[in-house]
Design an enzyme around this catalytic site. Structure first.
Site, PDB file in Angstrom:
ATOM      1  N   ASP A 120       6.722  -2.049   0.421  1.00 10.87           N
ATOM      2  CA  ASP A 120       5.688  -2.185  -0.609  1.00 10.87           C
ATOM      3  C   ASP A 120       4.410  -2.594   0.099  1.00 10.87           C
ATOM      4  O   ASP A 120       4.363  -3.662   0.739  1.00 10.87           O
ATOM      5  CB  ASP A 120       6.076  -3.255  -1.636  1.00 10.87           C
ATOM      6  CG  ASP A 120       7.245  -2.810  -2.510  1.00 10.87           C
ATOM      7  OD1 ASP A 120       7.359  -1.603  -2.756  1.00 10.87           O
ATOM      8  OD2 ASP A 120       8.029  -3.663  -2.937  1.00 10.87           O
ATOM      9  N   ASP A 156       9.983   2.658 -13.292  1.00 10.16           N
ATOM     10  CA  ASP A 156      10.075   1.193 -13.383  1.00 10.16           C
ATOM     11  C   ASP A 156      10.495   0.856 -14.807  1.00 10.16           C
ATOM     12  O   ASP A 156       9.817   1.229 -15.770  1.00 10.16           O
ATOM     13  CB  ASP A 156       8.726   0.541 -13.065  1.00 10.16           C
ATOM     14  CG  ASP A 156       8.298   0.766 -11.627  1.00 10.16           C
ATOM     15  OD1 ASP A 156       9.171   1.017 -10.775  1.00 10.16           O
ATOM     16  OD2 ASP A 156       7.088   0.706 -11.357  1.00 10.16           O
TER      17      ASP A 156
END
Length: 280
Positions: A12, A131
């Site tokens: 990330d 998500d």
């Protein structure tokens, strides 16, 4: 013969650095992405995922020069996501060295982008990240402003799992399983399913949801969120049809190195790829 299960470290990226948080918040620095990428390739990771987590909300493109730098040290498949909202940018990222591109918010905003990317790059290059978070909000926001009583028991009924965009900041009205089915119909080659409820907790993957989706779809599902021990990965692969497990902090901070995880998974009867030089 079944395909070997894949272990995928995730980078990330924020401001050019690898970061990691819990439930998508509380980010802390986890190191240099190029060095981590090199390390994971040497350790026998099956693939690598690079997500520029603030590209969408900052309304900018993915960090293409960093993609090029990471690709230069890799010999394993490499997926890149973050801020990709058209075919031109996707092609630029593939040209910079990525094997696949991942889209999320852009796919929700304009689902036909999935088909456009699949037509231009091939389905095998198109990953749609989903998500998801369990929602307990009202089904009817207008009615629910009134104090509920026993005569209106459905006002606050749980709504199941909803899709989130903008780095997990914005809830949509999309129901997770239905959206995943639509993603497959539109031509994506793979889904990266992240449970926001489990993200960074290291308490195990969202097995029930992952199993439901992986059994309904024919394209591969990468499960993300909650992997903290080898037992969590073993449960994922034995109790669901997921083809890959993705994790970040346990790898970044040395809690469970990739070779050790694969060694333990193999001992548990999970079919994983063991590189010849891994010493397992």
């Amino acid at each position: 013969m079944s395909l070997k299960k894949r272990i995928i470290p995730c980078l990330d990226i924020k401001d050019g650095r690898t970061v990691k948080g819990i439930n998508f918040v509380g980010l802390r620095d986890a190191g240099d992405p190029v060095e981590l990428a090199k390390q994971y390739a040497a350790q026998g990771a099956d693939e690598l995922c690079f997500l520029d987590i603030t590209a969408t909300i900052e309304k900018r493109d993915t960090l293409v020069p960093l993609v090029r730098e990471i690709a230069a040290v890799l010999n394993i498949p490499f997926t890149v996501g973050g801020g990709i909202n058209d075919v031109a940018l996707a092609k630029e990222i593939i040209k910079a060295g990525a094997d696949k591109i991942a889209i999320n918010s852009a796919a929700v905003k304009r689902p036909e982008l999935i088909s456009e990317l699949a037509a231009e790059l091939g389905s095998q290059c198109v990953v749609v990240a989903v998500d998801t978070k369990h929602s307990h909000e009202s089904r009817n926001p207008v009615e629910s402003k009134n104090k509920p009583d026993e005569s209106t028991p459905t006002d606050f009924r749980p709504r199941g799992n909803k899709v989130y965009v903008a780095g997990g900041r914005v809830e949509t009205e999309l129901e997770t399983i239905s959206w995943c089915q639509e993603i497959e119909r539109l031509g994506a080659g793979e889904i990266l399913l992240t449970s926001m409820d489990h993200d960074g907790t290291k308490n195990g993957f969202a097995l029930e949801l992952t199993d439901a989706i992986s059994r309904k779809l024919s394209i591969p599902i990468i499960a993300s969120g909650g992997g903290g021990t080898s037992a969590h990965f073993a449960d994922l692969f034995k109790d669901t049809e997921a083809s890959a497990g993705l994790a970040a902090s346990i790898f970044h901070f040395g809690e469970l190195p990739v070779p050790e995880l694969k060694k333990q998974l193999a001992a548990a009867g999970v079919d994983v790829r063991i590189p010849a030089n891994a010493g397992i």
